[in-house]
Design a protein around this motif. Structure first.
Motif, mmCIF file in Angstrom:
data_model
loop_
_atom_site.group_PDB
_atom_site.id
_atom_site.type_symbol
_atom_site.label_atom_id
_atom_site.label_comp_id
_atom_site.label_asym_id
_atom_site.label_seq_id
_atom_site.Cartn_x
_atom_site.Cartn_y
_atom_site.Cartn_z
ATOM 1 N N ASP A 422 -3.240 5.597 5.259
ATOM 2 C CA ASP A 422 -3.218 4.264 5.364
ATOM 3 C C ASP A 422 -4.624 3.385 5.114
ATOM 4 O O ASP A 422 -5.499 3.994 4.923
ATOM 5 N N HIS A 425 -8.411 -1.310 7.365
ATOM 6 C CA HIS A 425 -8.742 -2.917 7.425
ATOM 7 C C HIS A 425 -7.973 -3.710 6.340
ATOM 8 O O HIS A 425 -8.253 -4.558 5.970
ATOM 9 N N PHE A 426 -6.490 -3.230 6.195
ATOM 10 C CA PHE A 426 -5.723 -4.113 5.120
ATOM 11 C C PHE A 426 -5.651 -5.515 5.631
ATOM 12 O O PHE A 426 -5.392 -6.451 4.856
ATOM 13 N N GLN A 428 -7.520 -7.432 7.033
ATOM 14 C CA GLN A 428 -8.624 -8.057 6.690
ATOM 15 C C GLN A 428 -8.847 -8.456 5.063
ATOM 16 O O GLN A 428 -9.166 -9.621 4.761
ATOM 17 N N HIS A 435 -2.496 -12.703 0.543
ATOM 18 C CA HIS A 435 -1.644 -11.699 0.463
ATOM 19 C C HIS A 435 -1.224 -11.324 -0.838
ATOM 20 O O HIS A 435 -0.901 -10.149 -0.929
ATOM 21 N N GLY A 438 -3.350 -8.980 -1.676
ATOM 22 C CA GLY A 438 -3.258 -7.729 -0.820
ATOM 23 C C GLY A 438 -1.763 -6.688 -1.685
ATOM 24 O O GLY A 438 -2.090 -5.544 -1.607
ATOM 25 N N ASP A 439 -0.968 -7.478 -1.988
ATOM 26 C CA ASP A 439 0.119 -6.676 -2.696
ATOM 27 C C ASP A 439 -0.464 -5.945 -3.924
ATOM 28 O O ASP A 439 -0.129 -4.778 -4.386
ATOM 29 N N LEU A 442 -2.114 -2.813 -3.003
ATOM 30 C CA LEU A 442 -0.930 -1.641 -2.685
ATOM 31 C C LEU A 442 -0.422 -1.153 -3.985
ATOM 32 O O LEU A 442 -0.293 -0.093 -4.049
ATOM 33 N N ARG A 461 6.332 5.159 -0.084
ATOM 34 C CA ARG A 461 5.683 4.004 0.647
ATOM 35 C C ARG A 461 6.231 4.070 1.966
ATOM 36 O O ARG A 461 7.632 3.904 2.219
ATOM 37 N N GLY A 464 4.013 -0.757 5.722
ATOM 38 C CA GLY A 464 3.251 -1.780 4.987
ATOM 39 C C GLY A 464 2.256 -1.271 4.227
ATOM 40 O O GLY A 464 2.318 -1.544 2.693
ATOM 41 N N GLU A 465 1.041 -0.742 4.793
ATOM 42 C CA GLU A 465 0.255 -0.096 3.767
ATOM 43 C C GLU A 465 0.014 1.294 4.020
ATOM 44 O O GLU A 465 -1.188 1.866 3.842
ATOM 45 N N LYS A 534 -8.408 7.458 11.817
ATOM 46 C CA LYS A 534 -8.558 6.217 12.108
ATOM 47 C C LYS A 534 -9.930 5.943 13.251
ATOM 48 O O LYS A 534 -10.678 5.412 12.953
ATOM 49 N N ARG A 538 -12.416 6.106 10.097
ATOM 50 C CA ARG A 538 -11.684 5.858 8.770
ATOM 51 C C ARG A 538 -12.420 6.290 7.399
ATOM 52 O O ARG A 538 -13.325 6.864 7.542
#
Ligand SMILES: Nc1nc2c(ncn2[C@@H]2O[C@H](COP(=O)(O)OP(=O)(O)OP(=O)(O)O)[C@@H](O)[C@H]2O)c(=O)[nH]1
Length: 552
Positions: A422, A425-426, A428, A435, A438-439, A442, A461, A464-465, A534, A538
């Motif tokens: 995972d 702090h995604f 963030q 976003h 962010g993509d 990923l 996947r 989400g992350e 986590k 982390r």
């Protein structure tokens, strides 16, 4: 019913029946024609014979007239009657001898006085011979008699002088023409015969010529006048006719033609036995019957030949059509038969090649479409099992693979390790860089993970992350080492560009498959291990342990 049988039947009926009927008609026509011909022939022959006898009769009469017309002889006879003058008798004798010289077939001439006593004759005749002339006898009278094995025809007439009977003349002619007549059987076949009879004093028919079955019959054999069904009796009754089924003198059934010579009171018959006529007709019938049999055999053979000639090509074509119907698109061999079948074959072959071409095109099209569909299916499957953002397999695919690999690992007792990682702090990252960035983060992480895993590993996947890595045949410790390298790699991955460049870290949870694990328990264990990572700050890796984590 098959075509060939219909054709054979039709051919036999159409060809033989009219012919057989014609032959049957010909048969009956020929039989009646033959009978009629026989009758006509007998009738013609008997008529000719009658005329022939009548001409002889005329000759006898002429001869008598020649004598009776001698005036000097009649005067001399009258003198002899009156005075018995020998000179007169000699004169008579001389005159008749002179007359005899000019006459053919003449046997003798005899002269009798008014009392019927012989005066003189050209042949030896006993002196004092008396001629017996019945009072009512119509003269001249002519009759046949046999003397010294010779048939003679006698003609007797009165000698008149000044309308007074002064004597009689008797002329005898050789009648061998009668024997010639009965011996001449030309046109009468084997059983044909002539019968000539004069009336006996008793009224019976007395044969005057030899018979075929009785050579000694002349002037001896008679047929009773009572037997009116016998042809010679009918002839003497004056009935000139054709008789069928009539018994002859020997009892055989005959076809006969009867003639009557009124001046002589003679009967004349010409006849042929019915058996002979029947035999000849039977011969003709046999020829006709044999012809009929030959015609029937020929009709059958020709019918079979013609029907085979017509139906065989059609039957072959039909059987070939059946093959084509079963999908064997073979060309029909060229046949040298009748034109319609040749045309049909040509069109049929053309149709086969078109069908073959169509079929091949259709097969190619079906194959093409099938391939397209398979590709599309593959694409759909791929799409349904892929994550659109990263291009990695999705959660659904992972769960299928997880099920398969868990089963396999248990079956072969091989190790299996599940990793959930995972991004730290995604939220963030999204909040800080947006976003889209962010993509991008990923995608970069996905790409890196894809590049380092083995072909047998399954990367997906998970959320989400969150990502999952399924490592078949991998011990936990091996996995930890491998993941630690990945963890460090991710730390150094550059995300964004220029001043907006940054990096991220990931936390890893590892769980190994135990004997009592299921897919969900394994997943849960990996999830717990991640939670532990986590919790532990982390950017680290934690393996599931019942003691460390399970109890927490
Ligand atoms: N850009 C982007 N963001 C996503 C996507 N899927 C999930 N996220 C975000 O990821 C973030 C996850 O945040 P959290 O679950 O709070 O966890 P975190 O911020 O990573 O913190 P920890 O996991 O505790 O380290 C959320 O803000 C989601 O909106 C995605 O496809 N694209």
């Amino acid at each position: 019913m098959r075509l060939k049988h219909v054709l054979i039947l039709a051919f036999i009926l159409l060809s033989s029946v009219p012919m057989l009927l014609s032959l049957q008609y010909l048969n009956s026509f020929t039989a009646s024609q033959y009978e009629r011909q026989t009758e006509e022939q007998l009738s013609a022959l008997s008529l000719i014979a009658k005329k022939r006898i009548e001409s002889v009769l005329d000759r006898v009469k002429d001869n008598i007239a020649l004598i009776t017309s001698r005036t000097q002889m009649r005067i001399s006879l009258d003198q002899w009657n009156n005075a018995r003058d020998v000179k007169a008798r000699n004169k008579v004798h001389k005159i008749i001898n002179d007359a005899k010289v000019g006459l053919t077939k003449l046997h003798s001439i005899s002269i009798y006085d008014n009392k019927g006593v012989l005066v003189t004759a050209t042949a030896d005749t006993p002196n004092g011979h008396q001629i017996n002339i019945p009072v009512d006898k119509i003269l001249p009278s002519i009759k046949l008699l046999k003397r010294n094995d010779q048939l003679l025809m006698l003609g007797i007439d009165r000698l008149l002088l000044n309308n007074k009977v002064i004597g009689y003349v008797k002329v005898a002619l050789f009648a061998d023409f009668i024997v010639e007549l009965v011996n001449d059987r030309t046109g009468l076949g084997v059983t044909g015969e002539w019968l000539v009879a004069q009336r006996h004093d008793s009224g019976d028919a007395l044969f005057v010529a030899p018979l075929k079955y009785d050579h000694d019959a002349a002037f001896k054999r008679r047929v009773s006048k009572e037997k009116i069904d016998i042809p010679i009796t009918q002839a003497l009754l004056g009935n000139e006719r054709i008789m069928r089924h009539a018994p002859d003198y020997a009892g055989n059934l005959v076809i006969a033609s009867t003639r009557y010579l009124s001046e002589l009171d003679w009967g004349l018959v010409v006849k042929i036995e019915e058996d002979e006529v029947s035999q000849l007709m039977n011969k003709t019938k046999t020829v006709i019957y044999v012809s009929e049999v030959i015609i029937i055999i020929m009709a059958v053979l020709m019918g079979v030949g013609v029907s085979f000639y017509i139906s065989n090509p059609l039957e072959k074509l039909a059987s070939h059509t059946n093959k084509v119907a079963q999908g064997q698109f073979e060309q029909y061999p060229r046949s040298q038969t009748w034109k319609e079948v040749r045309d049909l074959t040509e069109h049929f072959n053309y149709m086969i090649s078109s069908m073959k071409e169509l079929n091949e095109n259709l097969n190619a099209k079906v194959a093409e479409r099938t391939k397209e569909l398979a590709d599309l299916n593959l694409q759909l499957t791929e799409l349904s099992t892929r994550d659109p953002l990263t291009g990695l397999h999705n959660r659904r695919f992972l769960s299928e693979k997880l099920s398969e690999e868990v089963s396999r690992a248990k079956r072969y007792s091989s190790p299996l390790t599940l990793v959930i990682l995972d991004v730290d702090h995604f939220k963030q990252v999204n909040d800080t860089w947006g976003h889209d960035v962010g993509d991008q983060a990923l995608k970069i992480i996905s790409s890196h993970l894809s590049s380092v895993i083995r072909e047998s590993d399954v990367l997906a996947r998970y959320g989400g992350e969150e990502f999952c890595i399924l490592l078949p045949a991998t011990e936990e410790e091996q996995a930890r080492k491998f993941l630690d390298r990945i963890r460090m790699d991710i730390e150094y991955l550059k995300i964004g560009s220029g001043e907006k460049c940054f990096s991220v870290t990931c936390s890893f949870g590892i769980a190994k498959l135990d004997d009592d694990d299921t897919e969900s328990s394994l997943t849960k264990k990996a999830d717990l291990a991640l939670y532990q990572a986590k919790s532990d700050g982390r950017n680290c890796i934690r393996c599931y342990s019942i003691d460390d984590i399970g109890g927490a």
